[in-house]
Design an enzyme around this catalytic site. Sequence first.
Site, PDB file in Angstrom:
ATOM      1  CD  GLN A  71      -6.344  -6.355   9.688  1.00  0.00           C
ATOM      2  OE1 GLN A  71      -6.059  -5.666   8.714  1.00  0.00           O
ATOM      3  NE2 GLN A  71      -6.203  -5.926  10.933  1.00  0.00           N
ATOM      4  CG  PHE A 114      -8.882   4.805   9.182  1.00  0.00           C
ATOM      5  CD1 PHE A 114      -9.526   5.681   8.332  1.00  0.00           C
ATOM      6  CD2 PHE A 114      -8.525   3.543   8.692  1.00  0.00           C
ATOM      7  CE1 PHE A 114      -9.814   5.328   7.030  1.00  0.00           C
ATOM      8  CE2 PHE A 114      -8.808   3.185   7.392  1.00  0.00           C
ATOM      9  CZ  PHE A 114      -9.443   4.073   6.559  1.00  0.00           C
ATOM     10  N   GLY A 153      10.082  -6.680  -5.608  1.00  0.00           N
ATOM     11  CA  GLY A 153       8.782  -6.066  -5.331  1.00  0.00           C
ATOM     12  C   GLY A 153       8.792  -4.592  -5.683  1.00  0.00           C
ATOM     13  CB  ALA A 157       7.827  -1.867   1.273  1.00  0.00           C
ATOM     14  N   GLY A 158       9.115  -1.494  -1.507  1.00  0.00           N
ATOM     15  CA  GLY A 158      10.248  -1.699  -2.406  1.00  0.00           C
ATOM     16  C   GLY A 158      10.679  -0.404  -3.069  1.00  0.00           C
ATOM     17  NE  ARG A 169      -2.418  -3.672   7.876  1.00  0.00           N
ATOM     18  CZ  ARG A 169      -3.357  -2.899   7.300  1.00  0.00           C
ATOM     19  NH1 ARG A 169      -3.521  -1.650   7.671  1.00  0.00           N
ATOM     20  NH2 ARG A 169      -4.128  -3.404   6.355  1.00  0.00           N
ATOM     21  CG  ASP A 178       5.264 -14.977  -5.465  1.00  0.00           C
ATOM     22  OD1 ASP A 178       4.967 -16.181  -5.564  1.00  0.00           O
ATOM     23  OD2 ASP A 178       4.699 -14.078  -6.126  1.00  0.00           O
ATOM     24  N   GLY A 198       6.145  -2.482  -5.063  1.00  0.00           N
ATOM     25  CA  GLY A 198       5.094  -1.764  -4.338  1.00  0.00           C
ATOM     26  C   GLY A 198       5.705  -0.640  -3.516  1.00  0.00           C
ATOM     27  CG  HIS A 200      -7.573  -6.345   4.483  1.00  0.00           C
ATOM     28  ND1 HIS A 200      -7.850  -5.891   3.214  1.00  0.00           N
ATOM     29  CD2 HIS A 200      -7.052  -5.276   5.157  1.00  0.00           C
ATOM     30  CE1 HIS A 200      -7.511  -4.605   3.124  1.00  0.00           C
ATOM     31  NE2 HIS A 200      -7.014  -4.222   4.277  1.00  0.00           N
ATOM     32  CD  GLU A 212       0.123  -7.866   3.307  1.00  0.00           C
ATOM     33  OE1 GLU A 212      -0.143  -6.981   2.480  1.00  0.00           O
ATOM     34  OE2 GLU A 212      -0.643  -8.804   3.585  1.00  0.00           O
ATOM     35  NE  ARG A 229      -8.827  -2.491   8.840  1.00  0.00           N
ATOM     36  CZ  ARG A 229      -7.941  -2.088   7.948  1.00  0.00           C
ATOM     37  NH1 ARG A 229      -6.898  -2.847   7.642  1.00  0.00           N
ATOM     38  NH2 ARG A 229      -8.084  -0.934   7.349  1.00  0.00           N
ATOM     39  CG  LEU A 244     -10.904  -2.902   1.193  1.00  0.00           C
ATOM     40  CD1 LEU A 244     -11.200  -3.666   2.465  1.00  0.00           C
ATOM     41  CD2 LEU A 244      -9.502  -2.343   1.218  1.00  0.00           C
ATOM     42  CD  GLU A 266     -10.687   0.565   9.775  1.00  0.00           C
ATOM     43  OE1 GLU A 266     -10.378  -0.627   9.595  1.00  0.00           O
ATOM     44  OE2 GLU A 266     -10.148   1.282  10.633  1.00  0.00           O
ATOM     45  CG  HIS A 297     -11.119  -5.032   5.771  1.00  0.00           C
ATOM     46  ND1 HIS A 297     -12.386  -4.503   5.734  1.00  0.00           N
ATOM     47  CD2 HIS A 297     -10.265  -3.978   5.843  1.00  0.00           C
ATOM     48  CE1 HIS A 297     -12.295  -3.174   5.782  1.00  0.00           C
ATOM     49  NE2 HIS A 297     -11.018  -2.832   5.850  1.00  0.00           N
ATOM     50  CB  SER A 327      -0.863  -1.583   5.653  1.00  0.00           C
ATOM     51  OG  SER A 327      -1.785  -0.918   4.828  1.00  0.00           O
ATOM     52  CG  LEU A 328      -1.267   2.890   2.538  1.00  0.00           C
ATOM     53  CD1 LEU A 328      -2.106   4.067   2.041  1.00  0.00           C
ATOM     54  CD2 LEU A 328      -0.621   2.191   1.349  1.00  0.00           C
TER      55      LEU A 328
END
Lengths: 564, 290, 314
Positions: free
Chosen positions: A233, A119, A12, A16-17, A380, A214, A14, A344, A369, A279, A245, A248, A235, A385-386
């Site tokens: 979740q 938020f 991955g 986190a990876g 959440r 995956d 993204g 979401h 995620e 949410r 999306l 928010e 949204h 999440s970020l």
Amino acid sequence: MEKKEYDAVILGGGLAGLMAANIVASAGFSVAVVSKVFPTRSHSAAAEGGIAAYIKGNSDPNDDPDFMSYDEVKGGDYLVDQDAAELLSAKSGEIVHILDAWGAPFNRQPDGRIALRYFGGQTYPRTRFVADKTGMALLHTLFEHATGFKNIDFYNEYYVLDIVKEGKDVNGLVAMEMKTMDPVYLKSRALLIAAGGLGMLYKHTTNSYINTGDGYGIALRSGVALKDPEFVQFHPTGLYPSDILISEAARAEGGILKNNKGERFMARYAPHKFDLAPRDIVSRSMTIEIREGRGFKGGYLGLDLTHLGKEYIMERLSLAYDAAKTFSGVDATEEMIPVRPAQHYFMGGIDVDITGSNHDLNGIFAAGEAACVSVHGANRLGSNSLLETLVYGRETGDSMVNFLKSHKNVESNSNVDDIVNTAYLYIKRESGEHFGTLLNELRDIMWENVGIFRDKKKLEEAVGKISDLRKRSVNMYVTDKSSNYNTEVFNAFETRNMLDVALAVSSAALNRKETRGAHYRDDYPNRDDDNWMKHTVAYLGDSEIKISYKPVNFTRWKPEPRVY
Amino acid sequence: MKVAYYPGCASHGIAKDVDIATQLVAKDLDLELMEVDDWNCCGGGFMDDKSEEIHTALNLRNLEKVKTMGFEKMSTPCSVCLNSHRIASDKYEKDPELRENVDRRLKNADMEYDGSVDSEHFIWTLIRDVGIDKIKKHVKKPLKGIKMGTYYGCQLLRPYEVMGFESPYNPKSVMDLVAATGAEPVAFPLKSSCCGFPLVGINPPVGLKMANNILSDAKNNGAEMLVHPCSLCHLQLDVTQLKIQNQFKQDWTLPVLYVTQLLGLSFGYTPEELGLGKIAKDYLRERGFV
Amino acid sequence: MEEKEITVNVKKYNEKDGVFWKSYRVKADRYTQMTEVLRRIKTEQDPSLSYRASCHMAVCGSCSMKINGIPSLACKTMAFKVMDEKGEINLESMDYYTEVRDLIPDVDTFYDRMYKVMPRLYADEEVIEGKEEQRMLPEEQKEVWKFQGCIYCGLCVSACPSVKADEKFLGPAAHAKGYRYIADDRDTKKEERIDMLMDSAWRCTSCYMCYEVCPQDVQPVIAIKKTRSHLDDYRGPETDVITMARKHDNAILELINDTGKIKESSLYLKTFGFGEAIKDSINMLKSGKIKYAFTKDNNVKNINEIKKIMGDKK
């Protein structure tokens, strides 16, 4: 088959990876980042609103990390591991500083400090942002930072088939280069799964096409558990009808949800927080409004920004404005944006502890995620999440470094050939089931039966149908036999992963006989702390999901009714 | 109809024939071209690299003169001058900080500008104010049978949000004007690609290569001649064509006309009156049009 | 919602069969994005159809292709907006990149260009060690963010004429990325970046193609112009392009400052020198184009206005 050896392989590309890759590489270890897309195409790019952070000296003077943790715990309906939430809050300021030092262009206050906004579910404003493309800005920052390391190799557009194991030890993975269809064995002592979410399981999702679960599928097949997979979740503001999306941030900046009578209906459901309630609450309220005939024709509600003024909308919410304009033909400065809830986020994920380590196999980690550290619990909060991808990407990177320092190489190629041979079966077979048929059926079932409102009957039906689809999938075949970007084969692999994780989601949802956060049971409409204050742990058996439980970690907050 | 006219440096220099032909055609079409008083170079494609402020201020000086003359818009035969003035106006309108600095520079020269003057290409004047039908009525010598490559170049079309006259991908203006003369318009893939002129003073080998690409692409798609809308394309594709063709060892030439030269031919002017070069004259003679 | 059947013609390619066109009939409505059209074709009609797509909201840059010849993101393109009167839409792989499969070209050359410009911030040591906080004014953030908006979609490079004609040109996207860091005062390598980007910056023709095709409104050509404005700060090797850019620039500035206009013939002499001018005059003589070569226009009468406007460079 080609074999390449690394200290760590990361599945991955993204947030986190890449965060973990940066950490592991800066400790001097060699890293391979494997992704089925070029890293900037990862779904992290789609995160819009921002990243929550308590920054000392640059937060509301009344705020402190405990308020932040409390918001997470309450927002997650007390299924949050409180030590994990406290760590998330405590490190949030640091992580924003790291990203800033690596070049993230956060929006600023007039004096040059990083700006912040409210938020959903926040007691005080904490969200830091880059316009409304925060995820994209942070993803590019991390990726570009990572390309500065000589000891990180990127395997872009490589599809990961399965994990290579030797007994209980992880020994890397087998991937297939999409351009050539050549398999490659990437051997490593440590393996991080950071493959993102599963939105494509649902007919209506804000997620990218690539979010096919995956990481979960691969983990389940290797005997690794998912934690709390029943928590999905939805949204509140997916753009009608494309499910793109609308952040928010739109409500955080003052946008108001309205029904066909022009009422601010959230006043009835969340008399204090209104449109900025968590949410799950807003999505359910919206669904009720639509169900009871107060939606607009076609089944949507209005998100009203018009009172914010054109200039403000353009500066702070340009993506929302563009999306409404491009994809629904609506000018948000003049009309309401048509919205409805859509899948979401997946609160569940690979079962890991607060260090990002899974204990089913040695050397396997998960983050973002793909993981369930249990910071989000049953629901959440926006902007978390970020934050989770980065804080736990970093924590997990550190754990991987420690692991690598203390673990030696294990030599073996045990199941490498099996993995490849199984994959090739889809190509060799000349007839059978086609992925498209299975997939479309699956996405309907998940949306109808494992969606916002659930009950025993719907869930039993879902488990039954998904089990049937899994049986049929054994005979999947592809018509395309060519050997460059044979995307049909990869779609078939994805479908296999989606079916495995769908079985876990629906089975766990059927099993949890209470309502908590995003898991709403019409037949059990109340939270049941006596029986269900516990995490689901789900393993994949031959044809069914095996469920056990784990306690929730409490540090200081006792469960209370969840009122907003 | 009186039109404020901004010829631009090139058409008062080496591309003088652009100006000559434009003046003749305008006269026939009852357009009285009023040259902008004491106009200055727009610095197009150059000055904004040095300083956005100076660039914008220089262009606004011209527009201010147009306003003083009593016009709401000006027309230019040069795509680069057009692009330069329109971009300057656009920035002046959208960027308050730049606006403040530009106003200061203008004030320094005892000038003030209210942002009201529009700039357009002479082609737009022809199509919008004169109209294709009226143009057709002036065609005395239709160029029947001539396959005319229709070239737009870059600055006339892009960026669309600033230029705004026609689709940047499927432009029609030059085609419509060519069709009005009776010639057969020939579209070709590189119709809106750059002719390479901006590189000629900086990176000549590549500049010439681009020009050769345009000429070759038009020819390969069946064009016998090429029509274009820009004084600087004219310098590149017409005036220095032999240099290009020598460089790339081509044994052919492609006659190139500025758009009003083509109109002028169809209105009955001679190649000499329109300032055509030898390549075009020879070809027209060969095809029996002269 | 009113549905309509449209025809999608796709230019397909694979190693075995080469290039061929295939048509599909698909139901769509006015909200249907081209990525959704492709997904429907793939799951319902032709599973072998290959294309890239991810976010379907124009932030991931995957689904770049030519739609009716126009470089576009499929997700940002609504089927009904682009179909012709017969309800047809043509899809092709992007120009410039090597074709590999259907709508998937090999875009590695795009990434290589990005990697060349050190696309990452090099902050002050104190900041990296966490000893100091970085500040950034909102105006500066706005400028950086504008050029950071690039989503690596590759459309600008596919459409750029200089990229095709000049292998030393880094291309629009890489320049936007490179300038994004020049504009960022948190970075410590500004001089190095200017030296690295300057020669390439002068290889752009300013044709605005990148500006036009960019789905994120990044305006790479503007980044290139802003980079050029640092020519006086350039300390790298005097390449041919840099030398000529300086000469050409100074000559034009001088002309405008002195006369208010560009006199092409004077400019030519100053940039190229006498020898080259003679050679070109011979060509112009041959093509009957010499007669206007020495036409000289009036100077601006009120040249003081020009001088006052130009004042100091900023």
